[in-house]
Write a protein that holds these residues in place. Structure first.
Motif, PDB file in Angstrom:
ATOM      1  N   GLY A 656       0.810  -1.213   0.000  1.00  0.00           N
ATOM      2  CA  GLY A 656       0.000   0.000   0.000  1.00  0.00           C
ATOM      3  C   GLY A 656       0.841   1.260   0.000  1.00  0.00           C
ATOM      4  O   GLY A 656       0.515   2.249  -0.661  1.00  0.00           O
ATOM      5  N   PHE A 657       1.950   1.231   0.762  1.00  0.00           N
ATOM      6  CA  PHE A 657       2.844   2.383   0.778  1.00  0.00           C
ATOM      7  C   PHE A 657       3.428   2.650  -0.613  1.00  0.00           C
ATOM      8  O   PHE A 657       3.493   3.801  -1.076  1.00  0.00           O
ATOM      9  CB  PHE A 657       3.947   2.141   1.804  1.00  0.00           C
ATOM     10  N   LEU A 658       3.872   1.568  -1.270  1.00  0.00           N
ATOM     11  CA  LEU A 658       4.402   1.737  -2.627  1.00  0.00           C
ATOM     12  C   LEU A 658       3.326   2.226  -3.586  1.00  0.00           C
ATOM     13  O   LEU A 658       3.588   3.044  -4.471  1.00  0.00           O
ATOM     14  CB  LEU A 658       4.992   0.407  -3.114  1.00  0.00           C
ATOM     15  N   ARG A 659       2.120   1.757  -3.396  1.00  0.00           N
ATOM     16  CA  ARG A 659       1.005   2.201  -4.263  1.00  0.00           C
ATOM     17  C   ARG A 659       0.748   3.695  -4.075  1.00  0.00           C
ATOM     18  O   ARG A 659       0.549   4.430  -5.041  1.00  0.00           O
ATOM     19  CB  ARG A 659      -0.241   1.380  -3.913  1.00  0.00           C
ATOM     20  N   ARG A 660       0.793   4.177  -2.829  1.00  0.00           N
ATOM     21  CA  ARG A 660       0.561   5.597  -2.577  1.00  0.00           C
ATOM     22  C   ARG A 660       1.700   6.459  -3.109  1.00  0.00           C
ATOM     23  O   ARG A 660       1.478   7.610  -3.503  1.00  0.00           O
ATOM     24  CB  ARG A 660       0.402   5.820  -1.079  1.00  0.00           C
ATOM     25  N   ARG A 661       2.911   5.912  -3.130  1.00  0.00           N
ATOM     26  CA  ARG A 661       4.021   6.697  -3.671  1.00  0.00           C
ATOM     27  C   ARG A 661       3.897   6.861  -5.176  1.00  0.00           C
ATOM     28  O   ARG A 661       4.238   7.919  -5.722  1.00  0.00           O
ATOM     29  CB  ARG A 661       5.360   6.019  -3.330  1.00  0.00           C
ATOM     30  N   ARG A 662       3.402   5.825  -5.852  1.00  0.00           N
ATOM     31  CA  ARG A 662       3.221   5.941  -7.303  1.00  0.00           C
ATOM     32  C   ARG A 662       1.985   6.755  -7.659  1.00  0.00           C
ATOM     33  O   ARG A 662       1.970   7.446  -8.665  1.00  0.00           O
ATOM     34  CB  ARG A 662       3.117   4.545  -7.933  1.00  0.00           C
ATOM     35  N   ASP A 663       0.947   6.644  -6.823  1.00  0.00           N
ATOM     36  CA  ASP A 663      -0.314   7.317  -7.129  1.00  0.00           C
ATOM     37  C   ASP A 663      -0.787   8.023  -5.867  1.00  0.00           C
ATOM     38  O   ASP A 663      -1.363   7.406  -4.956  1.00  0.00           O
ATOM     39  CB  ASP A 663      -1.357   6.293  -7.596  1.00  0.00           C
ATOM     40  N   GLN A 665      -3.151  10.019  -5.482  1.00  0.00           N
ATOM     41  CA  GLN A 665      -4.597  10.139  -5.417  1.00  0.00           C
ATOM     42  C   GLN A 665      -5.285   8.849  -4.985  1.00  0.00           C
ATOM     43  O   GLN A 665      -6.501   8.827  -4.854  1.00  0.00           O
ATOM     44  CB  GLN A 665      -5.141  10.542  -6.802  1.00  0.00           C
ATOM     45  N   ALA A 666      -4.535   7.788  -4.793  1.00  0.00           N
ATOM     46  CA  ALA A 666      -5.128   6.510  -4.377  1.00  0.00           C
ATOM     47  C   ALA A 666      -5.741   6.637  -2.987  1.00  0.00           C
ATOM     48  O   ALA A 666      -5.177   7.293  -2.102  1.00  0.00           O
ATOM     49  CB  ALA A 666      -4.090   5.400  -4.396  1.00  0.00           C
TER      50      ALA A 666
END
Length: 783
Positions: A656-663, A665-666
């Protein structure tokens, strides 16, 4: 309708008279409307002698009076019918019971006089235009003639045979009623009554003369023939003709089927042939009576086949009927026949073929179902079942005959239905013929595999869509049945399943075939591969839990092939997933083996998830790895839920942390919600049932940290989840003290506090509502 005038002059005269009638009608309608308006203005009730000529009678109340619930003619008919019924009941009571001291002779004399009066009364009534009354009186008169006949029997011939006398009386009454109806043409009841009475003389005479069932059939058939002749002029006579003709044919068919020899079947056969001739003659004269030709043709088949039936076995008797009935289909190529006769003959041939196929299908069903007994003892090498239908291969011959007839009919009629029937019936006959003929087991398997392969090839290259579907179903049924039979021996299992699996794989790779056929073949190929691996594991005498390891090779192979499978990739992968589920079920008996299989299945899914179009399998791989870990922990005796959930939460939060760094707006619910809930919720449930203080303390501290992190980072999911868990832990810890305080307070205190709270909220309702909206808006602005 002869006229002295030429047709043209007579037509002109009729047109002039019709024009004058129309003009007179319009004048009368206008005069009637003016009179109604005049009476309404003066307040006088209008006298209505009947419905207006321009439409139905008015139903709404008005100046002329309340609405009528029934018209004058309908009320009149009801009254007349009731009167006729009452008179009939009185006459029956008078004749059958008694009337004072008057004997049967006196009652007969009175009945004769009353009957004459009742039959004569309709004449003046018709002249006065009272037709309905005349019909009712005539009905009473006809009933009185029946009572007169009974009285004559009771007075003059009490010792005579009742059935014979009834036959003669019915004939006399039919003649009298026919003459009476011919004399008074305006009455509609006497002639139908005469036709109805005419149905009784011959059947009653046959019963009285002890003519037997065949004699009764002839009496019914002759009566039906007379009715059919009368139906050429009076259509109503067609109904009794059909009823009595059908009854005669049923009697003949019953006698033919119960005959013990060919000689005994000749007499009912002659009756059936005569009925067939009558039905064909009726259809020849009446174009709409094709059903008569159908019934007649079927009766002819029963007549001819019934003579051969006593001398044959049941199966070959069916073949004999088919030999007679199937040639009727050739009538479709005889344009010289009338349409009704040709249609009836063709349908009759189809009916005979369908009945023969259904009868032979019972033997096929028995042959197919007999192999279920193999499941009682797999690989027991039992003897094949005996022929369930009788000596010979009559069932197979019957099915192949009907299949050939259906194929020929499809060629001459260009319709798809016969092709489907031909495929199904041909497969059934060829598939069961080796068993019915008593072939050796190896020959049976070879022949049935060949038939199944032929059906599969026809499904790959069908002449029509319907035939392709039928061939695919037959191939599937044949493969399932022969696979079931192959379980009787180890060698047979490997040989049959291997050949079928190779054939299915070849069908899945056949490009010109329809996609749905190739997909089905691919699924079957995966299924046979799985079955062969299970059989191979069973041969090695391994424990059942270890059979799962070779079964996992199937989904691994399908995942490795991947895009090379082309159009059948998705159905093959679905079938491989089912094989994987089977592997898990096989290994469920031992936790260590189950954990190993779960891990290997996770490896297979992870390998397939490398391809971009199958990234979704990464979630399945993660779930399988987690499940493998949980099984290992359970086997080790670990009971703390955090040991199961933290290995999921930590990588989930990292992802989830990596997902928030890429996006950026997630949503935080997508990134952190599943990982946090995986540990917080199970731990909260465990804390509520834990009497100690360590778990609630640690969980409360973790929930406080999550809440503060969510508030600091302005993230909705950590803030709400952590806050909810923290509040739940606090309630759990304070609950005992709250209970103690509540027990110490008087009982009136809690309701009073609740009332005060409600008053406070109500007094500041608007402000509290505004605060709640602000809180909701603030939470909504979080990620």
């Amino acid at each position: 309708m002869n006229s002295p005038l030429p047709p043209a002059e007579e037509l002109a005269l009729i047109d002039r008279e019709l024009a004058q009638l129309d003009a007179r009608r319009l004048h009368l309608l206008a005069r009637r409307d003016w009179l109604l308006r005049l009476l309404q203005q003066s307040g006088t009730a209008a006298v209505r002698w009947g419905p207006a000529a321009s439409g139905p009678p008015a139903r709404s109340a008005g100046p002329s009076g309340p609405a009528k619930e029934a018209s004058a003619p309908s009320a009149q008919n009801v009254l007349l019918a009731l009167g006729a019924v009452l008179l009939a009941v009185a006459a029956l009571a008078f004749t059958l019971v008694s009337w004072g001291s008057m004997g049967i002779a006196g009652r007969s004399a009175v009945l004769a006089v009353v009957t004459a009066a009742a039959l004569a009364a309709p004449v003046p009534l018709v002249r006065r235009g009272l037709r309905s009354t005349a019909e009712s009186v005539a009905a009473v008169g006809l009933l009185l003639t029946v009572l007169d006949a009974y009285a004559l029997y009771a007075v003059g011939m009490p010792d005579a045979d009742g059935t014979g006398y009834a036959a003669g009386a019915a004939a006399v009454l039919a003649a009298v009623w026919a003459g009476y109806g011919s004399a008074l043409r305006t009455l509609r009841l006497p002639l139908p009554a005469a036709v109805l009475a005419a149905q009784l003389p011959l059947p009653l005479a046959a019963v009285a003369g002890d003519a037997g069932a065949t004699g009764l059939g002839w009496a019914l058939l002759v009566t039906a023939g007379l009715d059919a002749a009368l139906a050429l002029r009076v259509r109503a006579a067609a109904v009794p003709a059909a009823v009595l003709g059908s009854a005669a044919l049923l009697v003949g068919a019953a006698q033919s089927w119960s005959a013990g020899s060919a000689g005994q079947a000749l007499a009912p056969g002659a009756l059936l042939l005569a009925g067939a001739a009558l039905g064909v003659a009726a259809a020849w004269r009446e174009p709409r009576a094709w059903v008569a030709a159908l019934v007649g043709a079927v009766a002819a088949v029963v007549a001819v086949g019934g003579v051969a039936r006593p001398e044959l076995e049941p199966g070959w008797a069916v073949v004999a009927h088919l030999l007679v009935g199937l040639p009727l289909l050739a009538a479709v190529r005889v344009p010289a026949l009338p349409e009704a006769v040709r249609r009836g003959a063709v349908v009759a041939g189809a009916v005979v073929g369908a009945l023969g196929a259904l009868t032979a299908g019972a033997a096929v069903a028995a042959v197919l179902a007999a192999r279920l007994r193999v499941l009682e003892a797999v690989w027991a090498v039992t003897a094949p079942a005996a022929d369930p239908y009788g000596p010979g291969a009559a069932a197979a011959v019957a099915l192949l005959m009907t299949a050939g007839a259906a194929w020929w009919l499809s060629r001459v009629s260009a319709r798809p239905e016969p092709v489907v029937l031909a495929v199904v019936l041909g497969w059934a006959g060829l598939f069961t013929a080796p068993v019915l003929l008593g072939f050796p087991v190896a020959a049976v398997f070879a022949a049935q595999l060949a038939v199944t392969g032929a059906a599969g090839f026809l499904a790959l290259r069908p002449p029509a869509r319907g035939a392709g579907i039928a061939a695919a179903v037959c191939a599937l049924a044949g493969a399932a049945n022969v696979s079931l039979g192959a379980l009787d021996g180890r060698a047979a299992t490997f040989a049959v399943w291997g050949l079928l699996g190779a054939g299915c794989a070849a069908g899945a790779a056949y490009g010109p075939a329809a996609r749905w056929v190739r997909s089905g073949a691919a699924v079957c190929a995966v299924g046979y591969a799985t079955g062969l691996l299970v059989a191979a594991a069973a041969v090695t005498d391994l424990a059942v839990v270890w059979w799962a390891l070779p079964v996992l090779a199937v989904p691994a192979l399908v995942a490795a092939l991947g895009p090379r499978l082309g159009a059948v990739r998705l159905p093959a992968e679905i079938a491989a997933a089912v094989s994987g589920v089977l592997a898990l079920a096989l290994s469920a008996g031992r936790p260590g083996t189950l954990a190993l299989v779960l891990a290997l299945a996770g490896v297979v899914c992870a390998g397939a998830a490398v391809r971009p179009e199958r990234r979704v399998l990464g979630w399945a791989a993660g779930a399988l790895f987690v499940a493998a870990t949980w099984v290992r922990l359970a086997e080790a005796g670990v009971t703390a839920p955090e040991a199961y959930t933290l290995p999921v939460t930590v990588p989930a939060l990292a992802v989830g942390f990596l997902r928030r760094r890429r996006d950026a707006q997630a949503s935080s619910w997508t990134a952190y919600g599943p990982g946090l809930a995986a540990t917080l919720v199970p731990s909260l449930l465990a804390a509520w049932g834990d009497a100690g203080w360590v778990r609630p303390l640690v969980l409360g501290a973790a929930a406080l940290a999550v809440t503060l992190a969510g508030a600091h980072r302005r993230l909705q999911a950590p803030l709400l989840l952590g806050g909810a868990v923290l509040a739940a832990v606090a309630v759990h810890e304070l609950a005992p003290y709250v209970v103690q305080v509540a027990g110490a307070l008087p009982r009136w205190v809690p309701p009073a506090l609740a009332g005060v709270l409600l008053l406070a909220v109500g007094a500041t309702y608007e402000k509290r509502l505004r605060d709640a909206r602000r809180l909701r808006a603030a939470i909504g602005r979080l990620r």
